[in-house]
Design an enzyme around this catalytic site. Structure first.
Site, short mmCIF file in Angstrom:
data_model
loop_
_atom_site.label_atom_id
_atom_site.label_comp_id
_atom_site.label_asym_id
_atom_site.label_seq_id
_atom_site.Cartn_x
_atom_site.Cartn_y
_atom_site.Cartn_z
N CYS A 140 0.85 -1.21 0.00
CA CYS A 140 0.00 0.00 0.00
C CYS A 140 0.87 1.25 0.00
CB CYS A 140 -0.92 0.03 1.21
SG CYS A 140 -1.34 -1.58 1.84
N SER A 189 -10.76 1.42 5.72
CA SER A 189 -10.83 2.07 4.43
C SER A 189 -11.50 1.12 3.44
CB SER A 189 -9.43 2.45 3.95
OG SER A 189 -8.57 1.33 4.02
N LYS A 224 -9.83 6.48 4.65
CA LYS A 224 -11.13 6.07 5.19
C LYS A 224 -12.27 6.48 4.27
CE LYS A 224 -13.76 4.24 6.72
NZ LYS A 224 -15.16 4.41 6.67
N HIS A 283 -9.04 4.19 -0.79
CA HIS A 283 -7.68 3.66 -0.68
C HIS A 283 -7.36 2.76 -1.87
CE1 HIS A 283 -4.01 2.16 0.85
NE2 HIS A 283 -4.45 1.22 1.63
#
Ligand SMILES: [Zn+2]
Lengths: 381, 131
Positions: free
Chosen positions: A82, A206, A327, A331
């Site tokens: 990520c 998220s 959130k 994401h």
């Protein structure tokens, strides 16, 4: 080391786009960023992406360059889970700072809506230790749930206090036209939302997202020519921690968040007190709480409590995640780090189309895995 | 993808609970590392971790990852084993009975995950029953 500036930015709305492929999402962000920077051909493209293998496509630098009319330039893809976007930005920055290139396009792109949720969850769990954690069936949400329960118990943080973060993020995202989740929620809503991995509930996490964001980096002389409002990349730091959660020194801390921030602060010659606006990596509410502490915005164990007390909104210093964060903006994992940079650039330029907090010095922090690959940037007007 | 050869490579670590200990600074690690994360020394030896420990944190997974749909919800715990920790499934216990600090011991059970149609075995932890 040569200075590097951001002279163009672009992004797509974040969401689930069944009608758009990786290349189409990337092209939308790339064209916007290039258009802001005089539409000159960059010397290179660096792509941040984690899971294009889920859509059975690798070799993204050539795919995107060729699709957007940039055949022949240099480039490659960078992966750091990520944190791929942040890591790609570090690579792109280095190409300018080293003098190898004068104009570099960095694009983060991700498409998570392609497969059913269990398959995507399995892919996301590859960010953790597959041999020792995934083999037991633990999802990424599960790992964060283990951290959340430990953090709450160690620091005496209540469930209500933990719920203040998603409430604030949903509120901020309401005004962001690029955000995925545009819905005001209450603490009650968070506490009543379905359990994903106890104590993590749906609204603590998220969403799964598609999206692409891009920036054009340029050397000082090129930046002056291409832009009236270049944003200086004043500081940059990256740090690694274990992929596994089990061998961490402390379970309620994120060592790489702290180390990467220290490197970035030192390079920029600023401290956490100088930051006007920040976009941090709130994959889960607990990630945000600990990151606030590691960045020096909150004392240890107080991150979630300060949010509950009303800190970090627009008007406060720093204002944190006026975009709505992971959130609520969403994401798109490998693109998230670039979204954060685009958003802070727009804040510093006064151009952000949502809650605009302005400021002179901004920070972004992008985490890969449970804080295993972290990039922090300091951007300056 | 979980392949047969991957499980074969992991059997010692998954079933025997082998960690690593640094000969220079004493740091104990699970999963084992080729060099010490704390001091960088390559003088690390394999050690057998204790098979009894206590729950440091736990979660109940309501959304399974692919391959584990057959056993949902899955109970996962972070267990302290001496100077190391492991993330593992808990078995023989209800989600409501678990608490932080609960003593647990290692046991070998079937994994919910199939490999090319075959089951495989993996270490799990269960509550220590006081006799
Ligand atoms: Zn050592």
């Amino acid at each position: 080391m040569r200075k590097a500036y951001i002279v163009g930015v672009g992004m797509t709305k974040v969401g689930k786009f069944y009608d758009k492929s990786i290349r189409e999402l990337a092209a939308e962000a790339v064209f916007k960023a290039l258009d802001e920077a005089g539409n000159e051909k960059p010397d290179a493209i660096v792509v941040g992406n984690m899971l294009s293998s889920l859509a059975e496509q690798e070799n993204l630098a050539s795919l995107i360059a060729d699709y957007t009319g940039l055949r022949g330039i240099s480039g490659f893809k960078v992966e750091g889970a990520c944190g791929s976007g942040g890591a790609a930005f570090l690579a792109g920055y280095s190409l300018i700072a080293s003098g190898v290139f004068k104009k570099v396009l960095v694009v983060g792109v991700e498409k998570l809506s392609e497969r059913p949720t269990p398959a995507t969850s399995r892919g996301l769990a590859w960010a953790a230790d597959a041999d020792y954690e995934l083999v037991h069936g633990v999802s990424f949400a599960g790992l964060n749930a283990l951290v959340m329960r430990y953090y709450m118990s160690k620091h005496g943080v209540s469930r209500e206090e933990m719920a203040a973060w998603p409430v604030l993020m949903h509120e901020n995202a309401l005004q962001n036209p690029y955000a995925q989740l545009k819905k005001k929620i209450s603490i009650e809503d968070v506490l009543k939302s379905p359990v994903i991995a106890d104590p993590v509930r749906l609204y603590d996490a998220s969403p799964l997202s598609d999206g692409a964001a891009a920036v054009v980096l340029a050397s000082e002389e090129v930046a002056r020519k291409l832009s009236d409002t270049p944003i200086h990349v004043a500081g940059l730091g990256n740090a690694l921690d274990s992929t596994d959660l089990t061998s961490r020194y402390e379970l309620d801390r994120l060592l790489a968040s702290k180390l990467s921030a220290e490197k970035a602060f030192q390079m920029a010659g600023v401290s956490s007190k100088d930051i006007d606006v920040a976009e941090i990596h709130d994959a889960y509410g607990v990630t945000a709480a600990i990151s606030l502490e590691e960045l020096g915005f909150a004392p240890r164990g107080k991150g979630a409590k300060l949010v509950y007390e009303g800190r970090f909104r627009a008007g406060d210093r720093p204002a944190v995640n006026p975009s709505g964060g992971l959130k609520a903006r969403g994401h798109p994992v490998g693109a998230t780090g670039i979204y954060q940079i685009v958003e802070v650039v727009l804040q510093l330029r006064g151009d952000f189309p949502g809650i605009n907090v302005g400021g002179e010095i901004g920070l972004t922090q992008n985490l890969g895995g449970v804080g295993a690959n972290v990039t922090t940037t300091i951007l300056r007007r | 993808m979980l392949t047969i050869q991957r499980v074969w490579r992991l059997q010692e670590k998954l079933i025997k609970l082998v960690g690593s200990e640094c000969m220079d600074c004493g740091y104990v690690c699970y999963p084992p590392k080729a060099a010490c994360p704390r001091c960088g020394s390559r003088e690390v030896k394999k050690i057998q971790l204790p098979r009894v420990g206590k729950v440091l944190s736990y979660t109940v997974l309501k959304v399974p990852v692919e391959g584990f749909e057959s056993k949902s919800p899955l109970i996962i715990a972070l267990v302290e084993l001496g100077k190391a920790r492991i993330i593992t499934q808990l078995t023989d216990v209800g989600a409501n009975e678990i608490y932080v600090g609960m003593p647990v011991e290692a046991t070998i059970r079937k994994s919910p995950q199939m490999i090319e149609g075959a089951t495989h075995y993996i270490i799990k932890f269960k509550p220590v029953i006081k006799k």
